[in-house]
Design an enzyme around this catalytic site. Sequence first.
Site, PDB file in Angstrom:
ATOM      1  N   LYS A   9     -19.465 -36.254  -4.712  1.00 13.89           N
ATOM      2  CA  LYS A   9     -19.474 -36.154  -6.433  1.00 13.89           C
ATOM      3  C   LYS A   9     -20.754 -35.364  -7.025  1.00 13.89           C
ATOM      4  O   LYS A   9     -21.768 -35.547  -6.072  1.00 13.89           O
ATOM      5  CB  LYS A   9     -19.221 -37.383  -6.685  1.00 13.89           C
ATOM      6  CG  LYS A   9     -17.939 -38.191  -6.808  1.00 13.89           C
ATOM      7  CD  LYS A   9     -17.570 -39.419  -7.078  1.00 13.89           C
ATOM      8  CE  LYS A   9     -16.348 -39.893  -7.146  1.00 13.89           C
ATOM      9  NZ  LYS A   9     -16.150 -41.200  -7.691  1.00 13.89           N
ATOM     10  N   TYR A  49      -7.551 -37.372 -11.332  1.00 12.16           N
ATOM     11  CA  TYR A  49      -7.601 -38.861 -11.816  1.00 12.16           C
ATOM     12  C   TYR A  49      -6.370 -39.169 -12.834  1.00 12.16           C
ATOM     13  O   TYR A  49      -6.593 -40.113 -13.584  1.00 12.16           O
ATOM     14  CB  TYR A  49      -8.855 -38.899 -12.554  1.00 12.16           C
ATOM     15  CG  TYR A  49     -10.102 -39.108 -11.584  1.00 12.16           C
ATOM     16  CD1 TYR A  49      -9.958 -40.226 -10.426  1.00 12.16           C
ATOM     17  CD2 TYR A  49     -11.154 -38.364 -11.621  1.00 12.16           C
ATOM     18  CE1 TYR A  49     -11.092 -40.175  -9.439  1.00 12.16           C
ATOM     19  CE2 TYR A  49     -12.207 -38.409 -10.682  1.00 12.16           C
ATOM     20  CZ  TYR A  49     -12.034 -39.097  -9.797  1.00 12.16           C
ATOM     21  OH  TYR A  49     -13.008 -39.529  -8.572  1.00 12.16           O
ATOM     22  N   ASN A 112     -20.904 -43.137  -8.036  1.00 14.94           N
ATOM     23  CA  ASN A 112     -20.624 -43.958  -6.760  1.00 14.94           C
ATOM     24  C   ASN A 112     -20.548 -42.842  -5.680  1.00 14.94           C
ATOM     25  O   ASN A 112     -20.042 -42.975  -4.749  1.00 14.94           O
ATOM     26  CB  ASN A 112     -19.565 -44.805  -6.752  1.00 14.94           C
ATOM     27  CG  ASN A 112     -18.179 -44.123  -7.256  1.00 14.94           C
ATOM     28  OD1 ASN A 112     -18.220 -43.163  -7.509  1.00 14.94           O
ATOM     29  ND2 ASN A 112     -17.080 -45.154  -7.091  1.00 14.94           N
ATOM     30  N   HIS A 115     -15.651 -39.596  -3.258  1.00 12.56           N
ATOM     31  CA  HIS A 115     -14.413 -39.932  -3.453  1.00 12.56           C
ATOM     32  C   HIS A 115     -13.660 -40.099  -2.133  1.00 12.56           C
ATOM     33  O   HIS A 115     -14.108 -38.661  -1.324  1.00 12.56           O
ATOM     34  CB  HIS A 115     -13.933 -38.823  -4.405  1.00 12.56           C
ATOM     35  CG  HIS A 115     -12.139 -38.883  -4.637  1.00 12.56           C
ATOM     36  ND1 HIS A 115     -11.681 -40.002  -5.133  1.00 12.56           N
ATOM     37  CD2 HIS A 115     -11.233 -38.338  -3.859  1.00 12.56           C
ATOM     38  CE1 HIS A 115     -10.061 -40.011  -4.700  1.00 12.56           C
ATOM     39  NE2 HIS A 115      -9.973 -38.996  -4.012  1.00 12.56           N
ATOM     40  N   GLU A 126      -3.912 -34.862  -3.471  1.00  8.97           N
ATOM     41  CA  GLU A 126      -5.221 -34.583  -3.838  1.00  8.97           C
ATOM     42  C   GLU A 126      -5.662 -33.071  -3.119  1.00  8.97           C
ATOM     43  O   GLU A 126      -6.174 -32.148  -3.839  1.00  8.97           O
ATOM     44  CB  GLU A 126      -6.019 -35.415  -3.408  1.00  8.97           C
ATOM     45  CG  GLU A 126      -6.131 -36.532  -4.407  1.00  8.97           C
ATOM     46  CD  GLU A 126      -6.623 -37.978  -3.971  1.00  8.97           C
ATOM     47  OE1 GLU A 126      -7.404 -37.872  -2.935  1.00  8.97           O
ATOM     48  OE2 GLU A 126      -6.492 -39.024  -4.368  1.00  8.97           O
TER      49      GLU A 126
HETATM   50  P1  IDP Z   1     -11.944 -45.123  -5.641  1.00 10.21           P
HETATM   51  O1  IDP Z   1     -12.905 -43.913  -6.211  1.00 10.21           O
HETATM   52  O2  IDP Z   1     -12.850 -45.882  -5.000  1.00 10.21           O
HETATM   53  O3  IDP Z   1     -10.779 -44.906  -4.924  1.00 10.21           O
HETATM   54  P2  IDP Z   1     -10.553 -45.957  -8.056  1.00 10.21           P
HETATM   55  O4  IDP Z   1     -10.241 -47.049  -8.664  1.00 10.21           O
HETATM   56  O5  IDP Z   1      -9.513 -44.964  -7.935  1.00 10.21           O
HETATM   57  O6  IDP Z   1     -11.552 -45.980  -7.000  1.00 10.21           O
HETATM   58  O7  IDP Z   1     -11.522 -45.146  -9.458  1.00 10.21           O
HETATM   59  C1  IDP Z   1     -11.696 -43.815  -9.254  1.00 10.21           C
HETATM   60  C2  IDP Z   1     -13.276 -43.536  -9.814  1.00 10.21           C
HETATM   61  O8  IDP Z   1     -13.226 -44.231 -11.242  1.00 10.21           O
HETATM   62  C3  IDP Z   1     -14.232 -44.484  -8.985  1.00 10.21           C
HETATM   63  O9  IDP Z   1     -14.795 -43.870  -7.683  1.00 10.21           O
HETATM   64  C4  IDP Z   1     -15.209 -44.494  -9.943  1.00 10.21           C
HETATM   65  O10 IDP Z   1     -16.168 -43.146  -9.767  1.00 10.21           O
HETATM   66  C5  IDP Z   1     -14.537 -44.527 -11.495  1.00 10.21           C
HETATM   67  N1  IDP Z   1     -14.333 -45.822 -12.027  1.00 10.21           N
HETATM   68  C6  IDP Z   1     -13.620 -46.800 -11.525  1.00 10.21           C
HETATM   69  N2  IDP Z   1     -13.524 -47.906 -12.278  1.00 10.21           N
HETATM   70  C7  IDP Z   1     -14.612 -47.652 -13.237  1.00 10.21           C
HETATM   71  C8  IDP Z   1     -15.135 -48.453 -14.153  1.00 10.21           C
HETATM   72  O11 IDP Z   1     -15.133 -49.445 -14.302  1.00 10.21           O
HETATM   73  N3  IDP Z   1     -16.228 -47.810 -15.003  1.00 10.21           N
HETATM   74  C9  IDP Z   1     -16.852 -46.544 -14.826  1.00 10.21           C
HETATM   75  N4  IDP Z   1     -16.181 -45.891 -13.613  1.00 10.21           N
HETATM   76  C10 IDP Z   1     -15.127 -46.346 -13.064  1.00 10.21           C
END
Ligand code: IDP
Length: 149
Positions: A9, A49, A112, A115, A126
């Site tokens: 990312k 997304y 984070n 992905h 994807e």
């Molecule tokens: P993942 O990336 O571990 O699969 P997902 O639940 O699919 O997790 O969420 C996608 C992305 O959305 C996360 O990696 C993160 O960057 C963002 N995200 C998810 N939940 C939150 C939140 O509560 N606040 C801000 N960003 C979030």
Amino acid sequence: MERTYLMIKPDAVQRGLIGEIVSRFEKKGFKLVAMKFLRLTKEMAEKHYAEHVGKPFFAGLVEYIISGPVVAMCWEGKDVVTVSREMMGATNPAKAAPGTIRGTFAVDIGRNVIHGSDSPESAERELAIYFDSCEFVEWDRSVQAWIVE
Ligand code: IDP
């Protein structure tokens, strides 16, 4: 052999973590099949997304993911979807186990660093957003027999 979509990312690119992250998957024994450095369009981000449309963090997530270049990759290997998710650690880096990518390099759920597809079906969906079928490179690794029995 199973494939997954992994994406370094924008925060990780800005922080100079590309090599560090790619290296972990190489050393693990997975095989790189496709890779490109690009900046997502808003349309690509919204498609990627799509499952999060309507959630409170959606707008911020799209803004973040298009804020700078990313590294889009396809990796192949035994159970690569599950194992790469384990290597990444929990979505929220505060809960990610020490030693995982997020546990090592991140502190905030909104930054984070990586992905990874959560199922083979997601991976297929994807990968189609980022790569044409001709961009997946077929190649043999001389070490393959030393990685998978
Ligand atoms: P993942 O990336 O571990 O699969 P997902 O639940 O699919 O997790 O969420 C996608 C992305 O959305 C996360 O990696 C993160 O960057 C963002 N995200 C998810 N939940 C939150 C939140 O509560 N606040 C801000 N960003 C979030």
